[in-house]
Every structure is written in C-alpha cells, then in structure tokens.
Scaffold this motif. Structure first.
Motif, PDB file in Angstrom:
ATOM      1  N   VAL A  36     -69.382  42.652  56.448  1.00 56.89           N
ATOM      2  CA  VAL A  36     -68.698  43.454  55.441  1.00 56.89           C
ATOM      3  C   VAL A  36     -68.163  44.733  56.076  1.00 56.89           C
ATOM      4  N   ASN A  37     -66.855  44.945  55.934  1.00 56.58           N
ATOM      5  CA  ASN A  37     -66.169  46.122  56.465  1.00 56.58           C
ATOM      6  C   ASN A  37     -66.202  46.224  57.990  1.00 56.58           C
ATOM      7  N   ARG A  38     -66.490  45.107  58.653  1.00 59.03           N
ATOM      8  CA  ARG A  38     -66.458  45.094  60.109  1.00 59.03           C
ATOM      9  C   ARG A  38     -65.648  43.883  60.565  1.00 59.03           C
ATOM     10  N   LYS A  48     -61.762  47.215  62.949  1.00 59.01           N
ATOM     11  CA  LYS A  48     -61.146  47.378  61.632  1.00 59.01           C
ATOM     12  C   LYS A  48     -60.344  48.670  61.571  1.00 59.01           C
ATOM     13  N   GLU A  94     -63.090  39.301  59.737  1.00 62.17           N
ATOM     14  CA  GLU A  94     -64.191  40.100  59.211  1.00 62.17           C
ATOM     15  C   GLU A  94     -65.494  39.318  59.351  1.00 62.17           C
TER      16      GLU A  94
END
Length: 283
Positions: A168-170, A197, A165
């Motif tokens: 964030v969220n990637r 992701k 990662e």
C-alpha cells in the motif's frame, strides 16, 4: 493501440527510427477497414457510439498487425527492432522478433514461464529473465522489451518495468539494459535504475549501446543517472570479454571497469550487473 503508441514514442524520443526507416514503415500496405454488421445497422445513440469506438480500435489493431507483418517480411533488421514485445501479449507473432534475419537469429518471449529465448538454426538459449504470472514476491509482473542493437553474436535489449504497487502506497518501476552473448550463452545486465512512488520513470539518456570488439564488447556511457542532481553526469567505461570460470567449467563475460587501475577493475561497483547462464535445453 499499445504497439502503435510505443512505436510513435520510440521514433520521437530516440534515434532508433531514422528518416529512411520511417519512410519504409509508411509504405507498408494497410488493409481496407469494413464496418461490422452491427455498426452498419446502427442509426444513432450511445450504443452506436460504443460500436463505432470498438470498430475504430479493431481497425487500428489490424492495421498495426499488417504493418508489423510487412516489416517482418520485407523490412530491415532495425525496422523490426522498433516494435516492443509486451509480456501481456497473447499472439505468438507479437511475442517474437527476428533480430538478424540473414543469420536466423531471433528473440522469443514465453511470458507464462518468464523465459526469454535467443534462437537461431541449431542453437537455442533460454534465460529465466522475469517472474511467471502468479509467482510470489514479483516486483515486475508486467514488462516489455525493445531491441537496441544486434549482430550474429549478440543482442542488447532494454527491459522496462512499469510502476507496480507491491505494498500500500509503495511502488517500484525499473529500466534495465541486458547484453546477450551467443558465444558464452550468457546475459549480463549492464545498466539498471529504479524509481519509487511519485518519481519519474528512470529512463536512460542517452540510450546505452555496446560496441562489438574482437573478444567481447565495450560499453561507454555518459549521462545523468536517474536520481542524481541535475547536471551531474555519470560516466561508465566498461569492457566485457570472454573468460573461463574454472569452478563451473563455463565461459562467461568478465566485466572490467576501465576507469579504475588494473588491479581494481574486475568486480567494481560498475560491474555488479546480474549475469545469467542459459537454462538446460530440457527446460
């Protein structure tokens, strides 16, 4: 534990371990496990369970090291290839593998530098193949290598980068197959795929390999490329031959996409894999 699991998965999911290899691996002697003093004195309770668990893990680790030592000393080249090298390993023995024992060709990773070495008596080629710990912008801080094939003049290795990662969220993960050529002192990426992701790891199926030719290598692969619709195959038909670069004065592997007309073969999309030259010997 990690090396044991990786070996089992490799044997189950690929043809790298045949029946002969599996029988030979099973014959490697395993050490007799002795409980620690703390475990011997322990009677019951959670503390005892923890000690027992730690002892079991250490027993398995030592058994795996004994297995690897046995293969290193008496196993075949292909048996040695079955054990991956992990970038977070710390023991020198876990960071190197004899590729072709008869010629002395070996592969060694220096993870603190991100350099992969191919060495044999009188010759050493090092390649800056990954980021060193702490390097900014690294997309693959942890990785592992496994050997697909090797000869006195080449090695083909698979490099896997687990999901990382980077924002964030990637996240990103990748699979790459890298051809090393001893004659030119170069490496060439011949197959590469990434995934983001929530996606499946981009495995290559079937596993890529090369055929050694008189003046280079041929690479033929047909399979479903990661991210492609199910049932839609991709075919790669490339050749890699020794060529000379007049600007740098160095030899390298020139890629030709044999599925295209001759005037379009060099530097086609299928030939865009990164090429690396060996670092100077003082690096």
């Amino acid at each position: 534990m990690k090396n044991i699991t990786s070996l089992l998965l490799l044997c189950l999911s690929t043809t790298a371990c045949n029946a002969t290899d599996a029988t030979a691996i099973a014959k490697v002697a395993k050490p007799q496990a002795r409980p620690s003093a703390a475990a011997a004195e322990c009677a019951s309770g959670d503390a005892c369970s923890k000690i027992g668990s730690e002892d079991t893990q250490m027993i398995l680790v030592e058994q795996d090291r004994a297995r690897r030592k046995g293969i290193s000393e008496a196993g075949s080249d292909r048996q040695r290839w079955s054990t991956p090298i992990y970038s977070d390993s710390t023991r020198p023995d876990d960071l190197q593998v004899a590729l072709v024992k008869a010629s002395g060709l070996a592969m060694r990773l220096a993870p603190k530098l991100g350099i992969l070495y191919f060495e044999k008596p009188g010759k050493s080629h090092g390649f800056k193949i990954a980021a060193a710990p702490g390097e900014p912008g690294a997309m693959c801080p942890k990785y592992n290598f496994r050997v697909i094939s090797a000869s006195e003049r080449h090695a083909l290795i698979g490099m896997n980068c687990p999901a990382f990662e980077y924002k964030v969220n990637r996240s990103s993960m990748s699979s790459e197959y890298i051809l090393y050529d001893a004659q030119t002192g170069t490496t060439k990426s011949i197959w590469f795929a990434t995934a983001g992701k929530g996606e499946k790891f981009p495995y290559a199926e079937p596993i890529p390999d090369v055929k050694v030719e008189k003046n280079g290598y041929s690479f033929q692969w047909t399979g479903v490329f990661p991210g492609s619709p199910a049932g839609v195959n991709t075919t790669i038909n490339n050749s890699y031959t020794v060529a000379h670069d007049p600007k740098s004065g160095k030899n390298y592997l020139q890629c030709r996409d044999l599925s295209l007309p001759k005037q379009e073969q060099v530097d086609s999309e299928a030939c865009q894999g990164l090429i690396l030259y060996a670092l100077p010997n003082n690096k």
